[in-house]
Scaffold this motif. Structure first.
Motif, PDB file in Angstrom:
ATOM      1  N   ASP A  64       0.659  -0.901   0.158  1.00 24.03           N
ATOM      2  CA  ASP A  64       0.337  -0.081   0.267  1.00 24.03           C
ATOM      3  C   ASP A  64       0.841   1.394   0.047  1.00 24.03           C
ATOM      4  N   ALA A  65       1.562   0.919   0.898  1.00 16.14           N
ATOM      5  CA  ALA A  65       2.827   2.432   0.270  1.00 16.14           C
ATOM      6  C   ALA A  65       3.864   2.642  -1.014  1.00 16.14           C
ATOM      7  N   ILE A  66       3.322   1.748  -0.967  1.00 11.79           N
ATOM      8  CA  ILE A  66       4.336   1.756  -2.471  1.00 11.79           C
ATOM      9  C   ILE A  66       3.427   2.665  -3.985  1.00 11.79           C
ATOM     10  N   ARG A  67       1.675   1.392  -3.813  1.00 16.52           N
ATOM     11  CA  ARG A  67       0.847   2.168  -4.419  1.00 16.52           C
ATOM     12  C   ARG A  67       0.038   3.102  -4.139  1.00 16.52           C
ATOM     13  N   ASP A  68       0.386   3.432  -3.143  1.00 16.10           N
ATOM     14  CA  ASP A  68      -0.233   5.348  -3.092  1.00 16.10           C
ATOM     15  C   ASP A  68       1.009   5.878  -3.320  1.00 16.10           C
ATOM     16  N   HIS A  69       2.279   5.632  -2.875  1.00 15.01           N
ATOM     17  CA  HIS A  69       2.510   7.006  -3.461  1.00 15.01           C
ATOM     18  C   HIS A  69       3.154   7.054  -4.976  1.00 15.01           C
ATOM     19  N   TYR A  70       3.333   6.271  -5.505  1.00 18.71           N
ATOM     20  CA  TYR A  70       2.862   5.735  -7.058  1.00 18.71           C
ATOM     21  C   TYR A  70       1.698   5.953  -8.028  1.00 18.71           C
ATOM     22  N   GLU A  71       0.591   6.027  -7.072  1.00 15.01           N
ATOM     23  CA  GLU A  71      -0.425   5.876  -7.493  1.00 15.01           C
ATOM     24  C   GLU A  71      -0.335   4.478  -9.047  1.00 15.01           C
ATOM     25  N   VAL A  72      -0.261   3.618  -8.942  1.00 14.22           N
ATOM     26  CA  VAL A  72       0.122   2.698  -9.368  1.00 14.22           C
ATOM     27  C   VAL A  72      -0.701   1.496  -9.101  1.00 14.22           C
ATOM     28  N   PRO A  73      -1.570   0.163 -10.274  1.00 15.70           N
ATOM     29  CA  PRO A  73      -2.027  -0.421  -9.690  1.00 15.70           C
ATOM     30  C   PRO A  73      -1.388  -1.805  -9.340  1.00 15.70           C
ATOM     31  N   ALA A  74      -1.884  -2.662  -8.878  1.00 11.15           N
ATOM     32  CA  ALA A  74      -1.238  -3.824  -8.273  1.00 11.15           C
ATOM     33  C   ALA A  74      -2.470  -5.391  -9.013  1.00 11.15           C
ATOM     34  N   TYR A  75      -1.734  -6.706  -8.968  1.00 14.83           N
ATOM     35  CA  TYR A  75      -2.412  -7.456  -9.563  1.00 14.83           C
ATOM     36  C   TYR A  75      -1.708  -8.662  -9.205  1.00 14.83           C
ATOM     37  N   LEU A  76      -3.016  -9.728  -8.663  1.00 19.35           N
ATOM     38  CA  LEU A  76      -2.866 -10.582  -7.693  1.00 19.35           C
ATOM     39  C   LEU A  76      -4.138 -11.251  -8.435  1.00 19.35           C
ATOM     40  N   HIS A  77      -3.549 -12.934  -7.870  1.00 13.82           N
ATOM     41  CA  HIS A  77      -4.816 -13.767  -8.339  1.00 13.82           C
ATOM     42  C   HIS A  77      -5.399 -13.949  -7.517  1.00 13.82           C
ATOM     43  N   GLU A  78      -6.380 -14.135  -8.325  1.00 11.76           N
ATOM     44  CA  GLU A  78      -8.086 -14.270  -7.545  1.00 11.76           C
ATOM     45  C   GLU A  78      -7.948 -15.522  -6.357  1.00 11.76           C
ATOM     46  N   LYS A  79      -7.628 -16.013  -6.441  1.00 18.90           N
ATOM     47  CA  LYS A  79      -7.580 -17.045  -5.358  1.00 18.90           C
ATOM     48  C   LYS A  79      -7.130 -16.609  -3.608  1.00 18.90           C
ATOM     49  N   GLU A  80      -6.690 -15.087  -3.887  1.00 18.73           N
ATOM     50  CA  GLU A  80      -5.981 -15.124  -3.198  1.00 18.73           C
ATOM     51  C   GLU A  80      -6.452 -13.195  -3.085  1.00 18.73           C
ATOM     52  N   ALA A  81      -7.064 -13.397  -3.734  1.00 18.10           N
ATOM     53  CA  ALA A  81      -8.057 -11.839  -3.688  1.00 18.10           C
ATOM     54  C   ALA A  81      -7.737 -11.228  -2.007  1.00 18.10           C
ATOM     55  N   LYS A  82      -8.695 -12.449  -1.016  1.00 17.45           N
ATOM     56  CA  LYS A  82      -9.465 -12.259   0.592  1.00 17.45           C
ATOM     57  C   LYS A  82      -7.763 -11.375   0.903  1.00 17.45           C
ATOM     58  N   TRP A  83      -7.384 -12.783   0.659  1.00 18.93           N
ATOM     59  CA  TRP A  83      -6.225 -12.664   1.494  1.00 18.93           C
ATOM     60  C   TRP A  83      -5.211 -11.407   2.010  1.00 18.93           C
ATOM     61  N   LEU A  84      -5.325 -10.226   0.930  1.00 14.66           N
ATOM     62  CA  LEU A  84      -4.824  -9.072   1.877  1.00 14.66           C
ATOM     63  C   LEU A  84      -5.014  -8.190   2.357  1.00 14.66           C
ATOM     64  N   LEU A  85      -6.416  -8.890   2.686  1.00 11.01           N
ATOM     65  CA  LEU A  85      -7.521  -7.978   4.213  1.00 11.01           C
ATOM     66  C   LEU A  85      -7.616  -8.744   5.129  1.00 11.01           C
ATOM     67  N   ASP A  86      -7.068  -9.899   5.460  1.00  8.13           N
ATOM     68  CA  ASP A  86      -7.536 -11.461   6.195  1.00  8.13           C
ATOM     69  C   ASP A  86      -5.877 -11.995   6.700  1.00  8.13           C
ATOM     70  N   PRO A  87      -5.034 -11.108   8.127  1.00  5.16           N
ATOM     71  CA  PRO A  87      -4.519 -11.216   8.180  1.00  5.16           C
ATOM     72  C   PRO A  87      -3.855 -12.749   8.997  1.00  5.16           C
ATOM     73  N   ALA A  88      -4.706 -13.494   9.174  1.00  2.68           N
ATOM     74  CA  ALA A  88      -5.257 -15.158   9.309  1.00  2.68           C
ATOM     75  C   ALA A  88      -4.710 -15.972   7.778  1.00  2.68           C
ATOM     76  N   LEU A  89      -4.713 -14.664   6.728  1.00  2.00           N
ATOM     77  CA  LEU A  89      -4.525 -15.727   5.223  1.00  2.00           C
ATOM     78  C   LEU A  89      -3.288 -15.508   5.105  1.00  2.00           C
TER      79      LEU A  89
END
Length: 208
Positions: A64-89
């Motif tokens: 998020d620090a890099i994404r916000d600083h440069y205003e660029v998009p991030a790419y991730l596979h759908e099977k881990e889409a929820k992992w960014l928001l879930d510390p347990a995952l």
């Protein structure tokens, strides 16, 4: 195409800055965003996107620090889409229970194997699960550069004892998706030194 490996954080996770002229792609900004920003500023580069090989905490810590600083998009596979928001995952709950990681959702979801073009960069995306269910590898075919995340290392392979991991699936991913690549393909792993497909075919004890 040029590349730089920047080991970051307590696990020395490799972040890669891949450049073509003044444009660059950032792969797995795992921690210490100031180091990444300093390198990019020193080289006068312009980031276009962030590619995540998977969503374990040591690969997303500076996302998020890099994404916000440069205003660029991030790419991730759908099977881990929820992992960014879930510390347990993403595993940060176990490592940093007092400061678990919760990132904003990925901007672009990878749903299948495809060719991805961003600016002057083109990557073949391979689904390479086993270390984690949404692990992907990015292959710059013309330059023969493979960003394998925690799937294939120099002399080793990714661990399979975490959520969604499977040794059988991991070895199948390596055998069917990575080892058929040209022998002189340079492999950029999530930890440790770079290697080549030929070296791993000849010397990796996990692949014999």
């Amino acid at each position: 195409m040029k590349w730089t490996q920047i080991p970051l954080g307590p696990l020395q996770t490799n972040c890669y800055v891949v450049s073509d002229g003044n444009d660059c792609i950032i792969v797995d900004p795992g921690e210490e965003p100031q180091k990444i920003i300093q390198y990019i500023q020193t080289k006068k580069l312009k980031p276009l996107a962030i590619l995540l090989t998977h969503a374990h905490f040591d690969h997303i810590g500076a996302l998020d620090a890099i994404r916000d600083h440069y205003e660029v998009p991030a790419y991730l596979h759908e099977k881990e889409a929820k992992w960014l928001l879930d510390p347990a995952l993403n595993g940060s709950l176990n490592w940093f229970p007092e400061n678990p990681m919760r990132m904003k959702p990925a901007d672009h979801i990878i749903a299948n194997e495809q060719k991805l073009t961003i600016g002057g960069f083109t990557f073949d995306i391979f689904e390479t699960p086993g270390h984690s269910p949404g692990s992907v590898s990015y292959f710059a075919r013309d330059e023969r550069l493979l960003f394998s995340g925690d799937v294939l290392f120099q002399g080793s392979v990714g661990r399979t004892d975490l959520i969604g991991g499977s040794e059988q699936v991991l070895l199948n991913s390596i055998d069917t998706k990575l080892l058929p690549l040209p022998d002189d393909t340079i492999v950029f792993p999530g930890h440790g030194p770079v290697t080549t497909i030929l070296d791993e075919k000849n010397a990796n004890p996990f692949l014999r």
